[in-house]
Design a protein around this motif. Structure first.
Motif, PDB file in Angstrom:
ATOM      1  N   ASN A  99       0.821  -1.212   0.000  1.00 29.18           N
ATOM      2  CA  ASN A  99       0.000   0.000   0.000  1.00 29.18           C
ATOM      3  C   ASN A  99       0.854   1.260   0.000  1.00 29.18           C
ATOM      4  OD1 ASN A  99      -2.231  -1.653   0.164  1.00 29.18           O
ATOM      5  ND2 ASN A  99      -2.778  -1.089   2.260  1.00 29.18           N
ATOM      6  N   GLN A 100       1.974   1.216   0.708  1.00 27.54           N
ATOM      7  CA  GLN A 100       2.796   2.401   0.947  1.00 27.54           C
ATOM      8  C   GLN A 100       4.005   2.506   0.017  1.00 27.54           C
ATOM      9  OE1 GLN A 100       3.210   2.947   5.501  1.00 27.54           O
ATOM     10  NE2 GLN A 100       2.830   0.750   5.227  1.00 27.54           N
ATOM     11  N   TYR A 101       4.115   1.591  -0.935  1.00 32.01           N
ATOM     12  CA  TYR A 101       5.335   1.499  -1.727  1.00 32.01           C
ATOM     13  C   TYR A 101       5.304   2.473  -2.904  1.00 32.01           C
ATOM     14  CZ  TYR A 101       9.523  -0.691  -3.617  1.00 32.01           C
ATOM     15  OH  TYR A 101      10.801  -0.918  -4.069  1.00 32.01           O
ATOM     16  N   GLY A 102       5.724   3.697  -2.679  1.00 30.63           N
ATOM     17  CA  GLY A 102       5.784   4.673  -3.755  1.00 30.63           C
ATOM     18  C   GLY A 102       5.029   5.942  -3.427  1.00 30.63           C
ATOM     19  N   TRP A 103       4.567   6.608  -4.469  1.00 30.56           N
ATOM     20  CA  TRP A 103       3.859   7.876  -4.339  1.00 30.56           C
ATOM     21  C   TRP A 103       2.521   7.815  -5.074  1.00 30.56           C
ATOM     22  CZ3 TRP A 103       9.043   7.370  -5.193  1.00 30.56           C
ATOM     23  CH2 TRP A 103       9.911   7.973  -4.271  1.00 30.56           C
ATOM     24  N   GLU A 104       1.619   8.717  -4.694  1.00 24.92           N
ATOM     25  CA  GLU A 104       0.302   8.803  -5.315  1.00 24.92           C
ATOM     26  C   GLU A 104       0.083  10.202  -5.884  1.00 24.92           C
ATOM     27  OE1 GLU A 104      -2.138   5.789  -2.310  1.00 24.92           O
ATOM     28  OE2 GLU A 104      -2.012   7.942  -1.854  1.00 24.92           O
ATOM     29  N   ILE A 105      -0.545  10.261  -7.047  1.00 32.62           N
ATOM     30  CA  ILE A 105      -1.029  11.516  -7.615  1.00 32.62           C
ATOM     31  C   ILE A 105      -2.516  11.594  -7.317  1.00 32.62           C
ATOM     32  CG2 ILE A 105      -1.328  12.902  -9.698  1.00 32.62           C
ATOM     33  CD1 ILE A 105       1.040  11.441 -10.919  1.00 32.62           C
ATOM     34  N   LEU A 106      -2.958  12.734  -6.777  1.00 29.73           N
ATOM     35  CA  LEU A 106      -4.331  12.887  -6.325  1.00 29.73           C
ATOM     36  C   LEU A 106      -5.169  13.659  -7.336  1.00 29.73           C
ATOM     37  CD1 LEU A 106      -3.676  13.845  -2.586  1.00 29.73           C
ATOM     38  CD2 LEU A 106      -3.691  11.572  -3.665  1.00 29.73           C
ATOM     39  N   SER A 107      -6.434  13.336  -7.379  1.00 30.64           N
ATOM     40  CA  SER A 107      -7.364  14.039  -8.256  1.00 30.64           C
ATOM     41  C   SER A 107      -7.615  15.450  -7.727  1.00 30.64           C
ATOM     42  CB  SER A 107      -8.690  13.276  -8.352  1.00 30.64           C
ATOM     43  OG  SER A 107      -9.629  14.001  -9.131  1.00 30.64           O
ATOM     44  N   THR A 108      -7.619  16.433  -8.609  1.00 34.86           N
ATOM     45  CA  THR A 108      -7.903  17.817  -8.221  1.00 34.86           C
ATOM     46  C   THR A 108      -9.384  18.147  -8.342  1.00 34.86           C
ATOM     47  OG1 THR A 108      -7.454  18.582 -10.471  1.00 34.86           O
ATOM     48  CG2 THR A 108      -5.613  18.590  -8.911  1.00 34.86           C
ATOM     49  N   HIS A 109     -10.186  17.167  -8.763  1.00 28.98           N
ATOM     50  CA  HIS A 109     -11.626  17.402  -8.959  1.00 28.98           C
ATOM     51  C   HIS A 109     -12.430  16.226  -8.414  1.00 28.98           C
ATOM     52  CE1 HIS A 109     -11.750  20.927 -11.820  1.00 28.98           C
ATOM     53  NE2 HIS A 109     -10.474  20.648 -11.764  1.00 28.98           N
ATOM     54  N   HIS A 110     -13.638  16.533  -8.034  1.00 22.51           N
ATOM     55  CA  HIS A 110     -14.648  15.516  -7.752  1.00 22.51           C
ATOM     56  C   HIS A 110     -15.509  15.422  -9.010  1.00 22.51           C
ATOM     57  CE1 HIS A 110     -18.437  14.271  -5.226  1.00 22.51           C
ATOM     58  NE2 HIS A 110     -17.962  13.283  -5.973  1.00 22.51           N
ATOM     59  N   PHE A 111     -15.569  14.236  -9.617  1.00 27.42           N
ATOM     60  CA  PHE A 111     -16.305  14.120 -10.866  1.00 27.42           C
ATOM     61  C   PHE A 111     -16.894  12.725 -11.008  1.00 27.42           C
ATOM     62  CE2 PHE A 111     -12.137  12.489 -11.877  1.00 27.42           C
ATOM     63  CZ  PHE A 111     -12.346  11.491 -12.808  1.00 27.42           C
ATOM     64  N   ARG A 112     -17.868  12.629 -11.906  1.00 26.95           N
ATOM     65  CA  ARG A 112     -18.467  11.351 -12.283  1.00 26.95           C
ATOM     66  C   ARG A 112     -18.134  11.064 -13.737  1.00 26.95           C
ATOM     67  NH1 ARG A 112     -23.406  13.506  -9.892  1.00 26.95           N
ATOM     68  NH2 ARG A 112     -23.588  12.795  -7.735  1.00 26.95           N
ATOM     69  N   GLU A 164      -8.766  11.988  -4.204  1.00 26.94           N
ATOM     70  CA  GLU A 164      -8.662  10.535  -4.287  1.00 26.94           C
ATOM     71  C   GLU A 164      -7.443  10.162  -5.129  1.00 26.94           C
ATOM     72  OE1 GLU A 164     -11.125   6.726  -6.163  1.00 26.94           O
ATOM     73  OE2 GLU A 164     -12.196   8.553  -5.626  1.00 26.94           O
ATOM     74  N   PRO A 165      -6.631   9.198  -4.695  1.00 31.55           N
ATOM     75  CA  PRO A 165      -5.491   8.781  -5.517  1.00 31.55           C
ATOM     76  C   PRO A 165      -5.956   8.173  -6.842  1.00 31.55           C
ATOM     77  CG  PRO A 165      -5.286   7.964  -3.263  1.00 31.55           C
ATOM     78  CD  PRO A 165      -6.677   8.489  -3.404  1.00 31.55           C
ATOM     79  N   VAL A 166      -5.381   8.657  -7.929  1.00 30.16           N
ATOM     80  CA  VAL A 166      -5.726   8.133  -9.252  1.00 30.16           C
ATOM     81  C   VAL A 166      -4.524   7.485  -9.933  1.00 30.16           C
ATOM     82  CG1 VAL A 166      -7.613   9.772  -9.589  1.00 30.16           C
ATOM     83  CG2 VAL A 166      -5.305  10.379 -10.359  1.00 30.16           C
ATOM     84  N   CYS A 167      -3.342   7.655  -9.345  1.00 28.20           N
ATOM     85  CA  CYS A 167      -2.120   7.105  -9.942  1.00 28.20           C
ATOM     86  C   CYS A 167      -1.128   6.795  -8.827  1.00 28.20           C
ATOM     87  CB  CYS A 167      -1.527   8.107 -10.931  1.00 28.20           C
ATOM     88  SG  CYS A 167       0.012   7.558 -11.727  1.00 28.20           S
ATOM     89  N   HIS A 168      -0.506   5.632  -8.917  1.00 27.26           N
ATOM     90  CA  HIS A 168       0.514   5.199  -7.962  1.00 27.26           C
ATOM     91  C   HIS A 168       1.767   4.877  -8.768  1.00 27.26           C
ATOM     92  CE1 HIS A 168       1.502   2.792  -4.125  1.00 27.26           C
ATOM     93  NE2 HIS A 168       2.548   2.646  -4.914  1.00 27.26           N
ATOM     94  N   PHE A 169       2.921   5.387  -8.332  1.00 26.51           N
ATOM     95  CA  PHE A 169       4.137   5.132  -9.102  1.00 26.51           C
ATOM     96  C   PHE A 169       5.330   4.931  -8.178  1.00 26.51           C
ATOM     97  CE2 PHE A 169       3.878   9.720  -8.578  1.00 26.51           C
ATOM     98  CZ  PHE A 169       5.183  10.104  -8.286  1.00 26.51           C
ATOM     99  N   PHE A 170       6.315   4.195  -8.678  1.00 20.89           N
ATOM    100  CA  PHE A 170       7.552   3.986  -7.942  1.00 20.89           C
ATOM    101  C   PHE A 170       8.646   3.614  -8.941  1.00 20.89           C
ATOM    102  CE2 PHE A 170       4.989   0.121  -7.823  1.00 20.89           C
ATOM    103  CZ  PHE A 170       5.856  -0.849  -8.298  1.00 20.89           C
ATOM    104  N   PRO A 171       9.913   3.913  -8.617  1.00 23.39           N
ATOM    105  CA  PRO A 171      11.005   3.621  -9.562  1.00 23.39           C
ATOM    106  C   PRO A 171      11.395   2.156  -9.561  1.00 23.39           C
ATOM    107  CG  PRO A 171      11.849   4.724  -7.595  1.00 23.39           C
ATOM    108  CD  PRO A 171      10.360   4.670  -7.444  1.00 23.39           C
ATOM    109  N   ILE A 172      11.780   1.673 -10.724  1.00 26.75           N
ATOM    110  CA  ILE A 172      12.338   0.330 -10.876  1.00 26.75           C
ATOM    111  C   ILE A 172      13.601   0.452 -11.726  1.00 26.75           C
ATOM    112  CG2 ILE A 172      10.163  -0.936 -10.605  1.00 26.75           C
ATOM    113  CD1 ILE A 172       9.884  -1.051 -13.591  1.00 26.75           C
ATOM    114  N   GLN A 173      14.529  -0.440 -11.529  1.00 26.71           N
ATOM    115  CA  GLN A 173      15.816  -0.356 -12.207  1.00 26.71           C
ATOM    116  C   GLN A 173      15.798  -1.133 -13.512  1.00 26.71           C
ATOM    117  OE1 GLN A 173      19.165  -1.600  -9.796  1.00 26.71           O
ATOM    118  NE2 GLN A 173      20.480  -0.069 -10.748  1.00 26.71           N
ATOM    119  N   ARG A 174      16.258  -0.475 -14.569  1.00 29.41           N
ATOM    120  CA  ARG A 174      16.294  -1.133 -15.861  1.00 29.41           C
ATOM    121  C   ARG A 174      17.282  -2.305 -15.824  1.00 29.41           C
ATOM    122  NH1 ARG A 174      17.274   2.854 -18.758  1.00 29.41           N
ATOM    123  NH2 ARG A 174      15.250   3.154 -19.745  1.00 29.41           N
TER     124      ARG A 174
END
Length: 268
Positions: A61-74, A171-181
């Motif tokens: 759950n905690q592995y990385g970062w989240e980008i949050l929504s700037t709007h409430h929408f349907r 609300e988090p809409v994107c979760h990302f974390f680095p991985i090594q090539r």
């Protein structure tokens, strides 16, 4: 520099943190980024919050970062394959609403207002929030080569059926974390028999026997097992191995949105 001093210098360089940069492209186009959170509503609502006993799940759950929504929408998908099959209703929020249907086939696209830059040899795993299912729609995973790419990427969710879904403000809409090539290419999988009598085998058998005895005692209502509720061997062993994700440091000098207060983005 003499030969003796090189190892210390190289060690210091190795200890320096790697830098992950989110370049904001436009002054008034912003989305908050935060370290991914431990909590999930379905885990909070579970009996005795039992899912939190699963340390691998909580760590993910905690592995990385989240980008949050700037709007409430349907968003509503009518089942059509063309892009206009999705209708979006903006309910509240400030700034640009970068939500739409670009690809068709029931795919809802979030425009990410950053160009990410990672050190050479590192890229980003981009996906939806870990262990956080959303009824009617599923996040699509992607790997972005952010050490050389000079373009933005999109975060995409695909409807699983014709329906209406709702995304809340922040609300988090994107979760990302680095991985090594190349890390995956270094591994070669193989099958082996667990060697009887080995130290690894002994430790596994001790753990397995202890777990079986505890489950039996729990099923039989043995007071000590009932009071203990669950074994904490994994937690106790892994407590010093948890990853720590730091917030993004703000290095921007222009007057741009930096935080959300209630339902509105505030500026410095």
């Amino acid at each position: 520099m003499n030969a003796r001093s090189r190892p210390k210098a190289e060690s210091r360089r190795a200890d320096l943190p790697l830098k992950l940069i989110a370049y904001q492209i436009y002054e008034r186009d912003f989305a908050p980024i935060r370290p991914a959170r431990r909590e999930r509503k379905w885990m909070d609502d579970a009996d005795q919050k039992a899912p939190y006993r699963c340390l691998p799940l909580v760590m993910a759950n905690q592995y990385g970062w989240e980008i949050l929504s700037t709007h409430h929408f349907r968003a509503t998908w009518n089942g059509a394959s063309k892009p206009d099959g999705i209708y979006i209703e903006d309910l509240c929020g400030d700034g640009v609403l970068h939500r739409g249907s670009h690809f068709g086939e029931g795919v809802l696209t979030f425009q990410v207002p950053f160009i990410f830059k990672t050190p050479e040899g590192w890229k980003l795993m981009v996906r939806g929030p870990m262990n956080n299912p959303k009824d009617g729609i599923v996040a699509l995973d992607g790997i972005v080569e952010t050490d050389w790419a000079h373009a933005t990427f999109t975060m995409n969710w695909r409807f699983t059926r014709a329906c209406t879904v709702e995304f809340a403000l922040r609300e988090p809409v994107c979760h990302f974390f680095p991985i090594q090539r190349g890390a995956l290419e270094h591994f070669r999988g193989e099958y082996q028999m667990l060697a009887s009598g080995s130290e690894f085998d002994r430790r596994f058998r001790n753990w397995s026997n202890s777990r079986n005895q505890f489950i039996q005692a729990l099923n039989e209502g043995e007071p000590r097992a009932v009071a203990q509720r669950w074994q904490k061997d994994y937690f106790q062993t892994a407590k010093d191995k948890k990853s720590l994700v730091y917030p993004f440091a703000d290095q921007r000098t222009i007057n741009i949105p930096v935080a959300i207060d209630g339902e509105h983005i505030t500026t410095e």
